[in-house]
Design a protein around this motif. Structure first.
Motif, PDB file in Angstrom:
ATOM      1  N   TYR A 169       2.308 -12.791 -12.735  1.00 46.94           N
ATOM      2  CA  TYR A 169       3.080 -13.126 -14.346  1.00 46.94           C
ATOM      3  C   TYR A 169       2.104 -13.174 -15.494  1.00 46.94           C
ATOM      4  O   TYR A 169       2.827 -12.442 -16.653  1.00 46.94           O
ATOM      5  CB  TYR A 169       3.466 -14.544 -14.107  1.00 46.94           C
ATOM      6  CG  TYR A 169       4.683 -14.442 -13.281  1.00 46.94           C
ATOM      7  CD1 TYR A 169       5.983 -13.316 -14.117  1.00 46.94           C
ATOM      8  CD2 TYR A 169       5.846 -15.342 -12.389  1.00 46.94           C
ATOM      9  CE1 TYR A 169       6.873 -13.673 -13.562  1.00 46.94           C
ATOM     10  CE2 TYR A 169       6.611 -15.116 -11.545  1.00 46.94           C
ATOM     11  CZ  TYR A 169       7.441 -14.136 -12.111  1.00 46.94           C
ATOM     12  OH  TYR A 169       8.464 -14.103 -11.361  1.00 46.94           O
ATOM     13  N   ALA A 170       0.438 -13.590 -15.509  1.00 50.12           N
ATOM     14  CA  ALA A 170       0.054 -13.195 -17.008  1.00 50.12           C
ATOM     15  C   ALA A 170       0.459 -12.096 -17.289  1.00 50.12           C
ATOM     16  O   ALA A 170      -0.030 -11.511 -18.410  1.00 50.12           O
ATOM     17  CB  ALA A 170      -1.337 -14.294 -16.827  1.00 50.12           C
ATOM     18  N   PHE A 171      -0.683 -10.883 -15.748  1.00 44.44           N
ATOM     19  CA  PHE A 171       0.150  -9.365 -16.229  1.00 44.44           C
ATOM     20  C   PHE A 171       0.770  -8.938 -16.625  1.00 44.44           C
ATOM     21  O   PHE A 171       1.300  -8.553 -17.904  1.00 44.44           O
ATOM     22  CB  PHE A 171      -0.460  -8.708 -14.934  1.00 44.44           C
ATOM     23  CG  PHE A 171      -2.159  -8.462 -14.974  1.00 44.44           C
ATOM     24  CD1 PHE A 171      -2.631  -7.754 -15.343  1.00 44.44           C
ATOM     25  CD2 PHE A 171      -2.497  -9.933 -14.031  1.00 44.44           C
ATOM     26  CE1 PHE A 171      -4.263  -7.200 -15.132  1.00 44.44           C
ATOM     27  CE2 PHE A 171      -4.023  -8.616 -13.363  1.00 44.44           C
ATOM     28  CZ  PHE A 171      -4.539  -8.112 -14.386  1.00 44.44           C
TER      29      PHE A 171
ATOM     30  N   VAL B 240       9.297 -20.415 -14.916  1.00 43.13           N
ATOM     31  CA  VAL B 240       8.123 -20.054 -16.178  1.00 43.13           C
ATOM     32  C   VAL B 240       7.616 -18.353 -16.542  1.00 43.13           C
ATOM     33  O   VAL B 240       7.968 -17.783 -17.729  1.00 43.13           O
ATOM     34  CB  VAL B 240       7.178 -20.659 -15.688  1.00 43.13           C
ATOM     35  CG1 VAL B 240       6.122 -20.894 -16.695  1.00 43.13           C
ATOM     36  CG2 VAL B 240       7.402 -22.411 -15.990  1.00 43.13           C
ATOM     37  N   GLY B 241       7.563 -17.784 -15.686  1.00 45.15           N
ATOM     38  CA  GLY B 241       7.714 -16.502 -15.895  1.00 45.15           C
ATOM     39  C   GLY B 241       8.504 -15.235 -16.365  1.00 45.15           C
ATOM     40  O   GLY B 241       8.100 -15.005 -17.443  1.00 45.15           O
ATOM     41  N   ALA B 245       8.387 -13.678 -20.071  1.00 45.75           N
ATOM     42  CA  ALA B 245       8.690 -12.742 -20.403  1.00 45.75           C
ATOM     43  C   ALA B 245      10.197 -12.274 -20.933  1.00 45.75           C
ATOM     44  O   ALA B 245      10.262 -11.561 -21.784  1.00 45.75           O
ATOM     45  CB  ALA B 245       8.938 -11.900 -19.127  1.00 45.75           C
ATOM     46  N   SER B 246      11.392 -12.909 -20.806  1.00 44.45           N
ATOM     47  CA  SER B 246      12.576 -13.139 -21.913  1.00 44.45           C
ATOM     48  C   SER B 246      11.943 -12.975 -23.426  1.00 44.45           C
ATOM     49  O   SER B 246      12.775 -12.608 -24.060  1.00 44.45           O
ATOM     50  CB  SER B 246      13.731 -13.637 -20.970  1.00 44.45           C
ATOM     51  OG  SER B 246      13.396 -14.098 -19.838  1.00 44.45           O
TER      52      SER B 246
END
Lengths: 231, 264
Positions: A169-171, B240-241, B245-246
């Protein structure tokens, strides 16, 4: 264009190779995480591609380390300095406000000083924390039985998965930021072109006005001017 | 020439363990007495050895059998891992006549992730950090026709998908005085924290947020929301990810529009 290129050929090749691998890893990861999203057809195809692209990405990371550390480029370009703290604020103000007023970017890359303070912060986090985390957890996943002691040391399979997915996700977040920020050059494509041909195009900045001064110090006073070997 | 199998080949009349108590390894050992070339014949299967640690042959070679995900408590030893026995659990939990009563506190016959988590925390406190939970995909209701094969069993996504049948059939194998007893557990044990970190089994394609989770988070009442937040566990990473991103995509879209509109 004369003089040393901003981005040497080896770095350009590495950059686009790495970008292709990261893209492939992220797309295959989508299918691994959500098997019904059959981007690569059968689930086994996505697993195979992810695993082998991962090994290539580990090799790519090793190449980057061997290229930037012995040459001193790591310390010159990536390592943040105390003066970068104010530079980060200045750079953030530029992106949030100054660029809408036609201000010149407070940082101008040169072969001896390629990254602005915000880039330095993000790149050093990505290359010393997120990428190694992603590479090593991925290697452990590639042979769970062989690396079982290491996996137990990390807290077990699910902890390993958590770390690998968090790095993934960091990527994803980094890639979004990186691609968008690459459009903020003198023209939307100028930074992309620079990473292909190696040179920045200063003539494209001619239309921009002088930098907007902040209360603390003028932009013009910043930056080193001495030329150092390109890397 | 291989002889036809008899009932007693797999169910010896003097066997001291019922099939329920047999681990994946012990079940495989019954088949490999005759089918010793099983490893060679499964070279097509990625991570073959790993699969054979957590599957039995009939997980695939009896398509009409009912499969379940079975968990059991194990303890790390100098030579590997060993199951906790009934005596081990009874010494630890003298207050209940049967470990099941210590786990299924509300007595509804299904062990929730919270109940298993509470039990496991107490178990670790007493038995040490070497205790963990092993998992395997085993047959829980056998169909004795082992000749049928379907192409579907060779598709990874048959098991590596949220739609895999064993997610609706998850059990804890509790050692009892009579042998072993399967107690149904909720599928949320796979993501509940801190419990799930001690489960030594993970399947690709297993955990992710679902649209229903998002709907529960946004539209359910305070109680439903609190329950979801408890259950999400490891799936928080997706929330969370994808949320960040959104957010970034939204911010960059706004920034790009402003750059285009306010061209200096």
């Amino acid at each position: 264009m004369t003089g040393a290129p901003l981005h040497p050929l080896a770095i350009r090749i590495w950059h686009w190779t790495n970008a292709s691998l990261v893209l492939l890893l992220m797309l295959t990861a989508v299918q691994l995480r959500a098997p019904e999203v059959a981007i690569f057809g059968k689930f086994g195809n996505a697993v195979w591609l992810h695993k082998h692209a991962g090994f290539c990405a580990a090799g790519s990371f090793a190449f980057w380390l061997l290229y930037v550390v012995p040459s001193g480029a790591f310390w010159r370009h990536y390592m943040p300095r105390a003066s970068d703290i104010t530079g980060m604020w200045r750079q953030a103000i530029y992106y949030a406000w100054g660029m809408f007023r036609g201000a010149r970017n407070p940082f101008s890359p040169t072969p001896s000083r390629k990254f602005d303070p915000l880039q330095k912060l993000v790149y050093i986090l990505m290359m010393t924390l997120v990428t190694p985390l992603s590479v090593f957890t991925g290697i452990f996943f590639s042979d769970i039985l062989f690396f079982r002691r290491c996996i137990e040391g990390l807290g077990g399979l699910r902890a390993l998965d958590l770390l690998h997915v968090a790095a993934g996700y960091a990527f994803l977040l980094y890639t979004l930021v990186h691609i968008y920020m690459a459009t903020t050059g003198p023209s939307v494509l100028s930074y992309f072109k620079a990473m292909i041909v190696g040179h920045d195009q200063p003539s494209e900045r001619a239309h921009l006005r002088a930098p907007v001064a902040l209360p603390s110090e003028p932009f013009a006073s910043r930056g080193r001017t001495e030329e150092e070997p390109s890397d | 020439m291989m002889k036809a199998a008899k009932c007693t080949d797999c169910h010896p009349p003097h066997g001291i363990k019922s099939y329920t108590e047999l681990s994946a390894q012990e079940r495989i050992a019954k088949c490999t007495r005759c089918h010793g070339d099983h490893a060679d014949r499964h070279r097509w299967l990625p991570n073959t050895a790993l699969h054979f640690l957590h599957l039995e042959c009939t997980s695939c070679h009896s398509p009409d059998s009912r499969k379940g995900m079975i968990f059991e408590f194990v303890r790390r030893t100098a030579t590997g891992k060993e199951r906790l026995r009934h005596e081990d659990l009874m010494v630890l939990f003298v207050e209940a006549a049967h470990p099941k009563a210590s786990i299924d506190r509300d007595g509804d016959g299904i062990v929730s992730s919270q109940e298993l988590s509470d039990f496991f925390v107490r178990l670790r406190r007493t038995a040490g950090k070497g205790v963990s939970i092993e998992g395997a995909i085993l047959v829980t209701g056998v169909h004795h026709d082992f000749t049928a094969t379907r192409h579907r069993e060779k598709e990874c996504a048959t098991c590596h998908s949220r739609k895999a049948p064993f997610y609706d059939s998850m059990y804890l194998l509790l050692p009892s005085a009579e042998g072993g007893e399967l107690v149904q557990v909720e599928d949320t044990v796979l993501s509940a924290l801190p419990l799930s970190l001690s489960i030594n089994l993970i399947l690709l394609g297993e955990e992710k947020i679902r649209y229903s989770d998002l709907r529960r988070l946004l539209f359910s009442g305070p109680e439903g929301r609190a329950e979801l937040l408890r259950e999400l566990g490891l799936r928080w990473i997706d929330f969370v990810g994808l949320g960040l991103a959104s957010l970034l995509i939204g911010l960059f879209s706004l920034h790009a529009i402003l750059r285009w509109v306010i061209r200096p």
